[in-house]
Design a protein around this motif. Structure first.
Motif, short mmCIF file in Angstrom:
data_model
loop_
_atom_site.label_atom_id
_atom_site.label_comp_id
_atom_site.label_asym_id
_atom_site.label_seq_id
_atom_site.Cartn_x
_atom_site.Cartn_y
_atom_site.Cartn_z
N LEU A 1 0.84 -1.19 0.00
CA LEU A 1 0.00 0.00 0.00
C LEU A 1 0.88 1.25 0.00
N ALA A 2 0.43 2.26 -0.72
CA ALA A 2 1.16 3.53 -0.82
C ALA A 2 0.21 4.67 -0.49
N PRO A 3 0.73 5.84 -0.08
CA PRO A 3 -0.13 6.98 0.24
C PRO A 3 -0.97 7.40 -0.97
N GLY A 4 -2.24 7.68 -0.71
CA GLY A 4 -3.13 8.09 -1.80
C GLY A 4 -4.37 8.76 -1.24
N GLY A 5 -5.53 8.24 -1.64
CA GLY A 5 -6.79 8.84 -1.24
C GLY A 5 -7.54 9.33 -2.46
N GLY A 6 -8.67 10.00 -2.26
CA GLY A 6 -9.47 10.44 -3.39
C GLY A 6 -8.70 11.22 -4.41
N VAL A 7 -7.89 12.17 -3.95
CA VAL A 7 -7.07 12.99 -4.85
C VAL A 7 -5.70 12.34 -5.07
N MET B 1 -6.96 3.60 -5.44
CA MET B 1 -8.39 3.63 -5.13
C MET B 1 -8.82 5.08 -4.95
N THR B 2 -9.92 5.45 -5.59
CA THR B 2 -10.40 6.83 -5.54
C THR B 2 -11.90 6.83 -5.77
N LEU B 3 -12.46 8.01 -5.99
CA LEU B 3 -13.86 8.15 -6.39
C LEU B 3 -13.91 8.45 -7.88
N SER B 4 -14.98 8.00 -8.53
CA SER B 4 -15.09 8.17 -9.98
C SER B 4 -15.00 9.63 -10.39
N SER B 5 -15.63 10.50 -9.64
CA SER B 5 -15.62 11.93 -9.98
C SER B 5 -14.21 12.51 -9.90
N ALA B 6 -13.44 12.07 -8.89
CA ALA B 6 -12.07 12.56 -8.74
C ALA B 6 -11.20 12.07 -9.90
N ALA B 7 -11.45 10.85 -10.36
CA ALA B 7 -10.68 10.33 -11.49
C ALA B 7 -10.92 11.18 -12.74
N VAL B 8 -12.18 11.53 -12.98
CA VAL B 8 -12.50 12.36 -14.14
C VAL B 8 -11.86 13.74 -14.00
N ASP B 9 -12.00 14.36 -12.82
CA ASP B 9 -11.41 15.68 -12.59
C ASP B 9 -9.89 15.64 -12.73
N GLY B 10 -9.27 14.56 -12.24
CA GLY B 10 -7.82 14.46 -12.30
C GLY B 10 -7.30 14.37 -13.73
#
Length: 325
Positions: free
Chosen positions: A70-76, A91-100
């Motif tokens: 595991l590595a540091p991450g989160g939604g953003v 692992m993130t949220l779908s909306s954050a993936a699109v925004d990113g």
């Protein structure tokens, strides 16, 4: 001992020595083929963490030579980590993936190298108020005291977006509380906030706790505003919540969600992406034990379009299963 027998024993000893050495070389070679693989996620205490631990274990046990950490991450952070190839999967949220990918706030720059691996379970828009408040529509939050997810979380950007399509900002609220979720529930129960812009699993134990003594209203978002939100960010998808989910919810409720998703670097090989998707699907029942949220969805939903292009290797597996065209 005669010379013939001595020669034979010597030859046997040499063969044994060669076998031992060769075996050691093979073992070293096998060890050298072990690949370090990084899964970016939130830390202990987050909703991402238990499932991330379980994923790391099933991949490690079922994909030969893969050492998953595991590595540091989160939604953003998970989007940034995979977009810059500092992590293989996140692992993130779908909306954050699109925004990113697009480089929209809170991302300072676009990350076009992010690809989709799998859609997981919904994190529903569950904006709520107590029934006795009389609040039933999102636009009625203007001038109210409202809990809003803190800035460091991907859900904060969604909260701002929902406010924006309703012609509001945080300044439109009389007060925006950005405390932890448990503290927010206590503020809500004690009447220190009028409503909560809540996003989480279905059902959410904290909402259940808040609604035990007083029934709640889930605040409606109009169909027109839902369409507007989805047009801006296709990672936001429709979701129906069943009646009786919480005290006070007396009819099926149409809302939106941002699924938890797995994204990955485009640099991951097609074969590796294929095996990650395959093991994820084949070990779905094991993963459900680690995270009950997965019980809300069918395993074939892993191939759901959430606005991010799927990695070719993962797409190949889902097409073989008949879940993707």
């Amino acid at each position: 001992m005669n010379k013939g027998k001595s020669a034979a024993l010597f030859a046997a000893a040499v063969l044994i020595s060669i076998s031992v050495v060769f075996s050691g070389i093979q073992s070293a070679a096998a060890q050298s083929k072990t690949v370090d693989f990084f899964l970016a996620t939130s830390g202990p205490g987050s909703s991402f963490y238990p499932l991330s631990v379980a994923l790391a274990e099933v991949w490690k046990k079922n994909i030969p030579g893969l050492n998953v950490s595991l590595a540091p991450g989160g939604g953003v952070g998970s989007v940034v980590a995979t977009g810059t190839a500092k992590a293989h999967v996140g692992m993130t949220l779908s909306s954050a993936a699109v925004d990113g990918i697009k480089g929209r706030p809170p991302f300072p720059q676009p990350h076009p190298d992010v690809r989709a691996l799998a859609s997981l379970d919904p994190q529903a828009f569950q904006f709520l108020a107590y029934k006795r408040s009389g609040l039933s529509k999102f636009e009625e939050l203007a001038g109210k005291r409202v809990y809003v997810k803190p800035k460091r979380f991907a859900a904060h950007a969604i909260n701002l977006l929902v406010l924006k399509v309703h012609g509001m900002t945080l300044k439109s609220l009389s007060k925006a509380e950005t405390v932890s979720k448990p503290d927010a529930v206590n503020l809500f129960k004690d009447g220190h906030v009028d409503a909560m812009m809540w996003m989480g699993p279905v059902p959410d134990s904290l909402i259940m706790n808040a609604s035990l003594n007083r029934p709640i209203n889930l605040l409606r978002i109009s169909d027109a505003k839902k369409q507007e939100l989805r047009k801006i960010n296709p990672g936001i998808v429709p979701l129906a919540l069943p009646k009786g989910l919480y005290p006070g919810v007396e009819a099926d409720f149409q809302t939106l969600s941002v699924p938890r998703v797995l994204v990955m670097s485009k640099n991951v090989s097609d074969d590796r992406a294929y095996s990650l998707a395959k093991v994820l699907v084949e070990k779905w029942e094991d993963l459900k034990l680690a995270d009950p949220g997965l019980k809300l969805v069918k395993v074939e939903s892993t191939a759901t379009d959430f606005g991010v292009t799927y990695h070719p290797g993962a797409a190949k597996y889902y097409k073989e299963r008949g879940w993707m065209k």
